[in-house]
Motif scaffolding. Structure first.
Motif, mmCIF file in Angstrom:
data_model
loop_
_atom_site.group_PDB
_atom_site.id
_atom_site.type_symbol
_atom_site.label_atom_id
_atom_site.label_comp_id
_atom_site.label_asym_id
_atom_site.label_seq_id
_atom_site.Cartn_x
_atom_site.Cartn_y
_atom_site.Cartn_z
ATOM 1 N N PHE A 124 0.844 -1.184 0.000
ATOM 2 C CA PHE A 124 0.000 0.000 0.000
ATOM 3 C C PHE A 124 0.883 1.239 0.000
ATOM 4 N N LEU A 125 0.291 2.338 -0.360
ATOM 5 C CA LEU A 125 0.991 3.604 -0.230
ATOM 6 C C LEU A 125 1.201 3.827 1.268
ATOM 7 N N LYS A 180 -6.005 10.520 -8.099
ATOM 8 C CA LYS A 180 -4.891 9.636 -8.468
ATOM 9 C C LYS A 180 -3.931 10.289 -9.451
ATOM 10 N N LYS A 181 -4.486 10.812 -10.534
ATOM 11 C CA LYS A 181 -3.634 11.385 -11.587
ATOM 12 C C LYS A 181 -2.803 12.528 -11.053
ATOM 13 N N ARG A 238 0.799 3.651 -13.964
ATOM 14 C CA ARG A 238 -0.119 4.299 -13.015
ATOM 15 C C ARG A 238 0.118 3.753 -11.610
ATOM 16 N N CYS A 239 0.965 4.432 -10.854
ATOM 17 C CA CYS A 239 1.394 3.961 -9.538
ATOM 18 C C CYS A 239 0.220 3.527 -8.664
ATOM 19 N N LYS A 255 -2.353 0.875 -3.586
ATOM 20 C CA LYS A 255 -3.608 1.490 -3.155
ATOM 21 C C LYS A 255 -3.386 2.363 -1.936
ATOM 22 N N ARG A 256 -4.200 3.362 -1.849
ATOM 23 C CA ARG A 256 -4.183 4.197 -0.654
ATOM 24 C C ARG A 256 -5.177 3.614 0.338
#
Ligand code: HEC
Ligand code: HEC
Length: 96
Positions: A38-39, A53-54, A81-82, A87-88
């Protein structure tokens, strides 16, 4: 004559259906496992949690880009796409 033709068509459609669902299944099966890190919720990453996200992904390379302090390993998978993979933990805002 016409009946034979339509039977063939039906068989063809069935095969097509199996091939399409089969490939879809394989595609999803091969997707990266949910075990991806996860982030982290730390001072470096906190500010990305409420961001789109972007928007957030523009900043990742400041630290994780080539030659930066937290450079990604050489065998890191596709980096496009990190946040699709990392996931956050906070509920997401809808994509802008
Ligand atoms: C200010 C610098 C900085 C920015 C910007 C940054 N990171 Fe990091 N990140 C780090 C550092 C340093 C570490 C390693 C230490 C740690 O776990 O916090 C790390 C660790 C991580 C990890 C954990 C890896 C593991 O093995 O657990 C992930 C995932 C990650 N970053 C993703 C991202 C993503 C995605 C972004 C963009 C949204 C981002 N980072 C932006 C500095 C940064
Ligand atoms: C296709 C999925 C995917 C994408 C996209 C992705 N990662 Fe990863 N990342 C992984 C996997 C899998 C690992 C291996 C370690 C793990 O299980 O977390 C990893 C590992 C990491 C690590 C730990 C150090 C390392 O290099 O192994 C960091 C930091 C990281 N990613 C940051 C990022 C950043 C920043 C981006 C966007 C530029 C990004 N990731 C895009 C899947 C992805």
């Amino acid at each position: 004559m016409t009946e034979k033709k339509s039977t063939k068509k039906i068989i063809a459609y069935n095969i097509l259906f199996v091939v399409i669902t089969g490939s879809l299944f394989l595609f999803l099966w091969n997707a990266p496992p949910e075990t991806t890190a996860f982030l982290p919720l730390d001072e470096n990453h906190e500010r990305f949690m409420p961001m789109g996200k972007k928007e957030a992904e523009k900043f990742c390379n400041d630290c994780h880009g080539d030659g930066e302090d937290a450079e990604l390993s050489a065998d890191h998978p596709d980096k496009y796409r990190c946040l699709f993979c990392h996931k956050r933990v906070v509920p997401e805002k809808p994509e802008e």
